[in-house]
Design a protein around this motif. Structure first.
Motif, PDB file in Angstrom:
ATOM      1  N   GLY A  65       0.783  -1.239   0.000  1.00  0.00           N
ATOM      2  CA  GLY A  65       0.000   0.000   0.000  1.00  0.00           C
ATOM      3  C   GLY A  65       0.805   1.272   0.000  1.00  0.00           C
ATOM      4  N   GLU A  66       2.077   1.203  -0.345  1.00  0.00           N
ATOM      5  CA  GLU A  66       2.899   2.422  -0.370  1.00  0.00           C
ATOM      6  C   GLU A  66       2.345   3.421  -1.382  1.00  0.00           C
ATOM      7  OE1 GLU A  66       7.044   1.708  -0.044  1.00  0.00           O
ATOM      8  OE2 GLU A  66       7.575   3.485  -1.209  1.00  0.00           O
ATOM      9  N   GLY A  67       2.176   4.689  -0.954  1.00  0.00           N
ATOM     10  CA  GLY A  67       1.642   5.733  -1.812  1.00  0.00           C
ATOM     11  C   GLY A  67       0.123   5.765  -1.854  1.00  0.00           C
ATOM     12  N   GLN A  68      -0.512   4.836  -1.127  1.00  0.00           N
ATOM     13  CA  GLN A  68      -1.968   4.779  -1.109  1.00  0.00           C
ATOM     14  C   GLN A  68      -2.503   5.242   0.247  1.00  0.00           C
ATOM     15  OE1 GLN A  68      -3.035   0.768  -2.125  1.00  0.00           O
ATOM     16  NE2 GLN A  68      -1.935   0.791  -4.068  1.00  0.00           N
ATOM     17  N   GLU A  69      -3.820   5.471   0.292  1.00  0.00           N
ATOM     18  CA  GLU A  69      -4.443   5.910   1.534  1.00  0.00           C
ATOM     19  C   GLU A  69      -4.363   4.812   2.594  1.00  0.00           C
ATOM     20  OE1 GLU A  69      -8.708   7.762   3.192  1.00  0.00           O
ATOM     21  OE2 GLU A  69      -8.481   7.106   1.099  1.00  0.00           O
ATOM     22  N   PHE A  70      -4.061   5.211   3.813  1.00  0.00           N
ATOM     23  CA  PHE A  70      -3.926   4.264   4.925  1.00  0.00           C
ATOM     24  C   PHE A  70      -5.260   3.547   5.174  1.00  0.00           C
ATOM     25  CE2 PHE A  70      -4.464   3.543   9.554  1.00  0.00           C
ATOM     26  CZ  PHE A  70      -3.476   2.588   9.734  1.00  0.00           C
ATOM     27  N   THR A 101      -1.554   9.203   4.111  1.00  0.00           N
ATOM     28  CA  THR A 101      -1.046   8.361   3.027  1.00  0.00           C
ATOM     29  C   THR A 101       0.130   7.522   3.533  1.00  0.00           C
ATOM     30  OG1 THR A 101      -1.698   9.953   1.345  1.00  0.00           O
ATOM     31  CG2 THR A 101      -0.008   8.358   0.713  1.00  0.00           C
ATOM     32  N   VAL A 102       0.212   6.293   3.056  1.00  0.00           N
ATOM     33  CA  VAL A 102       1.309   5.403   3.450  1.00  0.00           C
ATOM     34  C   VAL A 102       2.586   5.857   2.756  1.00  0.00           C
ATOM     35  CG1 VAL A 102       2.202   3.040   3.387  1.00  0.00           C
ATOM     36  CG2 VAL A 102      -0.232   3.451   3.844  1.00  0.00           C
ATOM     37  N   LYS A 103       3.565   6.264   3.570  1.00  0.00           N
ATOM     38  CA  LYS A 103       4.851   6.741   3.022  1.00  0.00           C
ATOM     39  C   LYS A 103       5.836   5.588   2.832  1.00  0.00           C
ATOM     40  CE  LYS A 103       8.677   9.920   4.030  1.00  0.00           C
ATOM     41  NZ  LYS A 103       8.619  10.630   2.730  1.00  0.00           N
ATOM     42  N   VAL A 108       6.488   1.137   3.726  1.00  0.00           N
ATOM     43  CA  VAL A 108       6.053  -0.146   4.282  1.00  0.00           C
ATOM     44  C   VAL A 108       7.233  -0.775   4.997  1.00  0.00           C
ATOM     45  CG1 VAL A 108       5.132  -2.434   3.772  1.00  0.00           C
ATOM     46  CG2 VAL A 108       4.360  -0.457   2.446  1.00  0.00           C
ATOM     47  N   MET A 109       7.097  -0.934   6.300  1.00  0.00           N
ATOM     48  CA  MET A 109       8.169  -1.526   7.098  1.00  0.00           C
ATOM     49  C   MET A 109       8.109  -3.060   7.067  1.00  0.00           C
ATOM     50  SD  MET A 109       9.575   1.222   8.107  1.00  0.00           S
ATOM     51  CE  MET A 109      10.744   0.644   9.321  1.00  0.00           C
ATOM     52  N   GLN A 110       6.909  -3.585   7.017  1.00  0.00           N
ATOM     53  CA  GLN A 110       6.736  -5.039   6.973  1.00  0.00           C
ATOM     54  C   GLN A 110       5.427  -5.336   6.235  1.00  0.00           C
ATOM     55  OE1 GLN A 110       5.565  -7.393  10.544  1.00  0.00           O
ATOM     56  NE2 GLN A 110       7.499  -8.482  10.231  1.00  0.00           N
ATOM     57  N   ALA A 111       5.466  -6.232   5.253  1.00  0.00           N
ATOM     58  CA  ALA A 111       4.275  -6.558   4.462  1.00  0.00           C
ATOM     59  C   ALA A 111       3.241  -7.287   5.309  1.00  0.00           C
ATOM     60  CB  ALA A 111       4.653  -7.399   3.262  1.00  0.00           C
ATOM     61  N   GLY A 112       1.985  -7.125   4.912  1.00  0.00           N
ATOM     62  CA  GLY A 112       0.903  -7.871   5.550  1.00  0.00           C
ATOM     63  C   GLY A 112       0.411  -8.965   4.621  1.00  0.00           C
ATOM     64  N   TYR A 113      -0.419  -9.857   5.152  1.00  0.00           N
ATOM     65  CA  TYR A 113      -0.891 -10.984   4.353  1.00  0.00           C
ATOM     66  C   TYR A 113      -2.351 -11.272   4.653  1.00  0.00           C
ATOM     67  CZ  TYR A 113       4.050 -11.785   3.396  1.00  0.00           C
ATOM     68  OH  TYR A 113       5.349 -11.630   2.996  1.00  0.00           O
ATOM     69  N   ILE A 114      -3.120 -11.550   3.597  1.00  0.00           N
ATOM     70  CA  ILE A 114      -4.534 -11.909   3.710  1.00  0.00           C
ATOM     71  C   ILE A 114      -4.735 -13.249   3.018  1.00  0.00           C
ATOM     72  CG2 ILE A 114      -6.906 -11.291   3.062  1.00  0.00           C
ATOM     73  CD1 ILE A 114      -6.044  -8.367   3.052  1.00  0.00           C
ATOM     74  N   TYR A 115      -5.439 -14.162   3.700  1.00  0.00           N
ATOM     75  CA  TYR A 115      -5.733 -15.476   3.097  1.00  0.00           C
ATOM     76  C   TYR A 115      -7.236 -15.684   3.058  1.00  0.00           C
ATOM     77  CZ  TYR A 115      -5.936 -20.531   2.398  1.00  0.00           C
ATOM     78  OH  TYR A 115      -6.213 -21.784   1.924  1.00  0.00           O
ATOM     79  N   LYS A 116      -7.775 -15.784   1.828  1.00  0.00           N
ATOM     80  CA  LYS A 116      -9.203 -15.996   1.604  1.00  0.00           C
ATOM     81  C   LYS A 116     -10.055 -15.011   2.412  1.00  0.00           C
ATOM     82  CE  LYS A 116      -9.086 -20.799   0.096  1.00  0.00           C
ATOM     83  NZ  LYS A 116      -9.642 -22.157   0.236  1.00  0.00           N
ATOM     84  N   GLY A 117      -9.661 -13.738   2.361  1.00  0.00           N
ATOM     85  CA  GLY A 117     -10.420 -12.686   3.014  1.00  0.00           C
ATOM     86  C   GLY A 117     -10.095 -12.484   4.478  1.00  0.00           C
ATOM     87  N   THR A 140      -1.426  -7.725   9.659  1.00  0.00           N
ATOM     88  CA  THR A 140      -1.524  -6.393   9.057  1.00  0.00           C
ATOM     89  C   THR A 140      -0.140  -5.924   8.642  1.00  0.00           C
ATOM     90  OG1 THR A 140      -1.315  -5.333  11.222  1.00  0.00           O
ATOM     91  CG2 THR A 140      -3.548  -5.755  10.411  1.00  0.00           C
ATOM     92  N   ALA A 141      -0.096  -5.063   7.644  1.00  0.00           N
ATOM     93  CA  ALA A 141       1.179  -4.478   7.213  1.00  0.00           C
ATOM     94  C   ALA A 141       1.577  -3.372   8.180  1.00  0.00           C
ATOM     95  CB  ALA A 141       1.036  -3.918   5.796  1.00  0.00           C
ATOM     96  N   SER A 142       2.850  -3.323   8.539  1.00  0.00           N
ATOM     97  CA  SER A 142       3.369  -2.253   9.413  1.00  0.00           C
ATOM     98  C   SER A 142       3.856  -1.126   8.505  1.00  0.00           C
ATOM     99  CB  SER A 142       4.505  -2.778  10.287  1.00  0.00           C
ATOM    100  OG  SER A 142       4.030  -3.816  11.144  1.00  0.00           O
ATOM    101  N   VAL A 143       3.278   0.071   8.677  1.00  0.00           N
ATOM    102  CA  VAL A 143       3.554   1.154   7.734  1.00  0.00           C
ATOM    103  C   VAL A 143       3.862   2.461   8.453  1.00  0.00           C
ATOM    104  CG1 VAL A 143       2.112   0.103   5.956  1.00  0.00           C
ATOM    105  CG2 VAL A 143       1.111   1.763   7.530  1.00  0.00           C
ATOM    106  N   VAL A 144       4.523   3.355   7.722  1.00  0.00           N
ATOM    107  CA  VAL A 144       4.743   4.733   8.168  1.00  0.00           C
ATOM    108  C   VAL A 144       3.744   5.605   7.419  1.00  0.00           C
ATOM    109  CG1 VAL A 144       6.371   6.660   8.244  1.00  0.00           C
ATOM    110  CG2 VAL A 144       7.191   4.310   8.586  1.00  0.00           C
ATOM    111  N   VAL A 145       2.991   6.429   8.157  1.00  0.00           N
ATOM    112  CA  VAL A 145       1.911   7.218   7.575  1.00  0.00           C
ATOM    113  C   VAL A 145       2.281   8.702   7.584  1.00  0.00           C
ATOM    114  CG1 VAL A 145      -0.521   7.842   7.735  1.00  0.00           C
ATOM    115  CG2 VAL A 145       0.215   5.534   8.327  1.00  0.00           C
TER     116      VAL A 145
END
Length: 471
Positions: free
Chosen positions: A421-426, A446-448, A450-459, A464-469
């Protein structure tokens, strides 16, 4: 007739009952450890594994190769679980002739062994559940009058228990039954004894305060099933017995392309054929007609079965008046028929043909989720290794990058979505802000980075992704 054998899953065992002339014999089989923790009749895997164990015992220990089963279920078992049970039995080559509830089995036993007559309440208290229903017993007939409680119970006050409906509670308060018979585990029977006495003494609406309470051995259930097996086998000692039973402990609804219709009340007697009239059959907006059967359990609607029917099979009925005919045989096997009112056009749908192992899929999903979570630290280490390497052009670093890319590809091919989600709305649903910074060149929130990626499995969000906002 072939032997009919009763089955009751109880305290990590499958208890069996079978007849010998005019008596009932019982046996018990230890269940495999991988299904002991499961609600056995709630998913494909455990049902099939249980059938496998039972079949082996019957063939090797009882020396019987051709037989039929009567399955005893808890009182909160709905049509979804029962239809799935029949489906798995067909797939395993096992014949299930009927299902019976624990309290119905108790009523059979009480009539035969105690000569009980008139209205009586049967309660079965297992470690996690309570079933309580009223029966009328007379001249060999055991008739279900009302199911009051069916579901989870922790042994506390009955005021906090999930009565099926306000009507169910009202009928319970006005019961004319002379006795309450309770069976199950000793500790839960004692808890129920105290709970029912507290309920009766403190209730302002329970009028039959002289009702008798009696505990009976949990063996009554498996022996009661044995009486039913003897009747089905045609044994003289058990003839004259019959039950009048309801289809489900819950109200049944049917949804057609998003429009929902009440179909059956919880006191509907099997076998049955009920119909509702639709003035204008709704046209599907999908490539198929979406027909769903629901049971209303307390405040929730539980999906029994979803039938996706090609549009060409039902488009004749679009925008026309028709009947939805819902039928069930004495074994609770369901059929839904759509009939035109002004013509002779009809389409019948057998529910068993559309049953899937939804609970099994849920178990598999949970297992896959656990596996992915265990793999994420390894994937993180691979990512950090090449991102922060001092010599990014080193062949070893390039090899690590290729291994990471392959791992991500495998995850994505197996329905795992990577959250950055880098560059996208938090998005607070899939991201966690570990830092807020000021950046006038970026829109607010806005997400400036991404410190750590997040993952979703079948919804389902696994992490969650750890991000700097930027703010």
């Amino acid at each position: 007739m072939k032997p009919v054998i009763g089955v009751h899953f109880w305290e990590r065992q499958a208890r069996l009952s079978f007849c010998d002339v005019d008596s009932v014999n019982v046996a018990a089989i230890d269940l495999p450890s991988d299904i002991k923790r499961l609600n056995i009749i709630a998913n494909d895997f455990s049902i099939k594994k249980a059938f496998e164990v039972i079949d082996k015992f019957i063939r090797e220990q009882l020396n019987v190769s051709d037989y039929a089963l009567v399955i005893c279920t808890s009182d909160d078992t709905g049509l979804k679980e029962i239809q799935l049970l029949y489906k798995c039995a067909l797939e395993c080559g096992v014949e299930v002739v009927t299902t019976i509830t624990e309290t119905m089995a108790m009523a059979y036993y009480s009539y035969v062994e105690f000569g009980l007559n008139g209205s009586a309440i049967m309660a079965f208290a297992s470690p996690a559940k309570l079933g309580m229903a009223q029966y009328y017993l007379e001249e060999g007939t055991i008739e279900t009058e009302e199911t009051f409680i069916a579901g989870r119970w922790n042994g506390s006050s009955l005021y906090k228990s999930e009565f099926l409906s306000s009507a169910g509670k009202r009928f319970f308060d006005m019961t004319d039954a002379g006795i309450i018979l309770c069976s199950g585990t000793m500790d839960k029977c004692l808890a129920f004894d105290q709970a029912i006495k507290n309920y009766i003494s403190s209730s302002k609406t329970f009028y039959n305060k002289e009702i008798e309470f009696k505990m009976i051995n949990d063996q009554c259930v498996i022996e009661g099933i044995g009486f039913i097996c003897g009747k089905l086998e045609g044994r003289e000692a058990f003839q004259g017995l019959r039950e009048v039973n309801t289809l489900s402990a819950y109200d049944v609804f049917i949804s057609v392309n998003g429009e929902i219709y009440p179909m059956l009340e919880m006191d509907s007697i099997i076998p049955l054929e009920e119909k509702v009239e639709i003035e204008n059959y709704p046209e599907s907006k999908k490539t198929y007609d979406d027909i769903v059967i629901y049971e209303k359990r307390g405040k929730s609607f539980v999906k029994v079965c979803q039938m996706k029917i090609p549009k060409e099979e039902l488009e004749y009925f679009y925008h026309k008046a028709c009947h939805l005919v819902f039928s069930a045989d004495q074994f609770r096997r369901l059929t839904l028929t759509v009939k035109s009112i002004m013509g002779d056009k009809e389409v019948s749908l057998k529910v068993l043909d559309y049953m899937t192992g939804g609970e099994e899929e849920e178990v598999k999903t949970e297992s896959m989720s656990d596996l992915i979570l265990k793999l994420l630290p390894v994937i993180d280490d691979l990512e950090y290794a090449f991102k922060y390497a001092k010599e990014p052009d080193n062949p070893y670093v390039e090899g690590i990058k290729k291994t990471y890319d392959k791992a991500i590809q495998i995850l994505e091919e197996n329905d795992v979505q990577i959250v950055t989600g880098e560059g996208q709305e938090f998005d607070y649903n899939t991201q966690t802000a570990v830092m807020h910074v000021t950046d006038l060149d970026m829109p607010d929130n806005t997400v400036k980075q991404v410190m750590q990626a997040g993952y979703i499995y079948k919804g389902k969000v696994l992490r969650t992704a750890s991000v700097v906002v930027a703010n």
